[in-house]
Scaffold this active site. Structure first.
Site, PDB file in Angstrom:
ATOM      1  N   ARG A  22      20.004  10.570  24.124  1.00 14.27           N
ATOM      2  CA  ARG A  22      20.437   9.189  23.571  1.00 14.27           C
ATOM      3  C   ARG A  22      20.712   9.087  22.026  1.00 14.27           C
ATOM      4  O   ARG A  22      20.441  10.000  21.223  1.00 14.27           O
ATOM      5  CB  ARG A  22      19.537   8.173  23.857  1.00 14.27           C
ATOM      6  CG  ARG A  22      18.213   8.258  23.449  1.00 14.27           C
ATOM      7  CD  ARG A  22      17.354   6.931  23.372  1.00 14.27           C
ATOM      8  NE  ARG A  22      16.002   7.408  22.823  1.00 14.27           N
ATOM      9  CZ  ARG A  22      15.522   7.331  21.335  1.00 14.27           C
ATOM     10  NH1 ARG A  22      16.716   7.335  20.643  1.00 14.27           N
ATOM     11  NH2 ARG A  22      14.333   7.435  20.941  1.00 14.27           N
ATOM     12  N   GLY A  23      21.343   8.238  21.813  1.00 13.30           N
ATOM     13  CA  GLY A  23      21.703   7.908  20.299  1.00 13.30           C
ATOM     14  C   GLY A  23      20.291   7.255  19.664  1.00 13.30           C
ATOM     15  O   GLY A  23      19.422   6.748  20.329  1.00 13.30           O
ATOM     16  N   THR A  75      11.568   6.649  19.042  1.00 10.70           N
ATOM     17  CA  THR A  75      11.021   5.265  19.512  1.00 10.70           C
ATOM     18  C   THR A  75       9.697   5.391  20.434  1.00 10.70           C
ATOM     19  O   THR A  75       9.548   6.483  20.679  1.00 10.70           O
ATOM     20  CB  THR A  75      12.166   4.515  20.454  1.00 10.70           C
ATOM     21  OG1 THR A  75      11.435   2.979  20.530  1.00 10.70           O
ATOM     22  CG2 THR A  75      12.382   5.114  21.546  1.00 10.70           C
ATOM     23  N   GLY A 106      19.149   2.438  22.711  1.00 13.68           N
ATOM     24  CA  GLY A 106      19.570   3.833  22.582  1.00 13.68           C
ATOM     25  C   GLY A 106      20.362   4.101  23.749  1.00 13.68           C
ATOM     26  O   GLY A 106      19.940   4.016  24.906  1.00 13.68           O
ATOM     27  N   GLY A 143      19.530   2.760  27.482  1.00 13.56           N
ATOM     28  CA  GLY A 143      19.668   1.494  27.405  1.00 13.56           C
ATOM     29  C   GLY A 143      18.779   1.027  26.343  1.00 13.56           C
ATOM     30  O   GLY A 143      19.015   1.089  25.282  1.00 13.56           O
ATOM     31  N   CYS A 171      12.668   4.216  14.821  1.00 18.02           N
ATOM     32  CA  CYS A 171      14.048   4.077  14.468  1.00 18.02           C
ATOM     33  C   CYS A 171      14.351   4.587  13.166  1.00 18.02           C
ATOM     34  O   CYS A 171      15.290   4.343  12.581  1.00 18.02           O
ATOM     35  CB  CYS A 171      14.796   2.815  14.851  1.00 18.02           C
ATOM     36  SG  CYS A 171      14.350   2.257  16.646  1.00 18.02           S
TER      37      CYS A 171
END
Length: 239
Positions: free
Chosen positions: A87-88, A92, A169, A180, A198
Site C-alpha cells: 500500500r501507499g 502505521t 493507505g 483502505g 505515517c
C-alpha cells in the site's frame, strides 16, 4: 495546477448497472497475513467482474510499512510483528480497538481518479465522525483525518495542536482498490509509540474514546456504513 483534495468532487457513486457493494464484518481478530491473502483473492475476482467488497476487521497488535516507509521511523522494531505491504504511505499501527476497513472497489465502474478516491475515503471518515459530533478535517500536506486539540499546548510554530484519528493507505491493481483506512475507536494509543506514525513526528494520535466518546465498535460501524453509502452508494450484507 492540481486541484486541492478539499476542492475535489467526493462522490464516487457507481454507474447505474452496478450491483451493491458487499458489506462484511469479521468476528474476532484477523491475522494480517490472512487478511492480505483474502484481499488478493477478492481483488482478482472483482477485476473479473465480481461484486465489490468492504471488509471491516480488527487485527492483533502489529506495524505495517507502506511503500514510502523510512526504516528510521520504526522506533521499536521488536515490539510487535512488522509487515511490509504494497500500500501507499509509511509506517502505521493496527490493533484491537481500531476499525480497519479494507475497501475493494473497481474504479472503472465509478471514476478512474485516484486522488478523488483518496479524498472520498477521507470524506467517509469525516462524515462518520460528524454523526458523533466530532469534527474531522483533511490536510493537503498530510493524508488522513485530523482532529484539532485546543486543550493541548500549541505547536512550536504557534499553530494549534492536532491529532490523527484515521489513517489511509491504498493500492490499485487493474483499477481495483485494496487496503483502505483505519479509524481509531479505542486502541491502546501507547502502541503507536513504537513508530513515527505515517512519518509525521509533529502531531499525535487520538481515538474516539480518547476524545471522550464512550462508543462501541458496533456503534461506529453503523455510522461508517451510512457515511460510506452517501459517498460510494448502496451496500448489502454479505450472505
Amino acid at each position: 495546477m492540481a486541484m486541492l483534495r478539499t476542492d475535489l468532487e467526493f462522490s464516487m457513486l457507481p454507474k447505474l448497472d452496478s450491483r451493491p457493494v458487499r458489506w462484511r464484518i469479521a468476528d474476532g481478530l484477523v491475522a494480517y497475513e490472512e487478511a492480505v491473502v483474502a484481499m488478493e483473492r477478492e481483488v482478482a475476482a472483482i477485476a473479473e467482474g465480481g461484486d465489490e467488497l468492504v471488509w471491516l476487521v480488527e487485527h492483533p497488535p502489529l506495524y505495517t510499512a507502506g511503500t514510502s516507509a523510512n526504516a528510521g521511523d520504526l522506533v521499536q522494531p521488536d515490539r510487535f510483528p512488522v509487515f511490509a505491504t504494497g500500500r501507499g504511505g509509511e509506517y502505521t499501527y493496527h490493533g484491537p480497538g481500531q476499525r480497519v476497513a479494507y475497501v475493494m472497489l473497481d474504479l472503472k465502474r465509478r471514476r478512474q481518479d485516484v486522488r478523488a478516491f483518496v479524498a472520498a475515503l477521507e470524506e467517509v471518515v469525516i462524515r462518520t465522525l460528524d454523526m458523533m459530533n466530532v469534527r474531522g478535517e483533511r490536510r493537503e500536506d498530510r493524508v488522513g483525518v485530523w482532529v484539532r486539540r485546543p486543550e493541548k499546548p500549541m505547536l512550536a510554530d504557534g499553530t494549534m495542536a492536532e491529532d490523527k484519528i484515521a489513517a489511509l493507505g491504498i493500492r490499485l491493481r487493474k483499477w481495483v482498490t485494496f487496503h483502505g483506512l483505519s479509524l481509531n475507536v479505542d486502541p491502546n494509543l501507547d502502541h503507536f509509540s513504537g513508530i513515527v506514525p505515517c512519518g509525521i513526528s509533529a502531531y499525535g494520535v487520538t481515538s474516539l474514546v480518547d476524545l471522550g466518546l464512550p462508543v462501541m465498535m458496533a456503534d461506529v460501524d453503523i455510522r461508517l456504513r451510512a457515511a460510506f453509502e452517501t459517498v460510494f452508494g448502496e451496500t448489502v450484507n454479505e450472505p
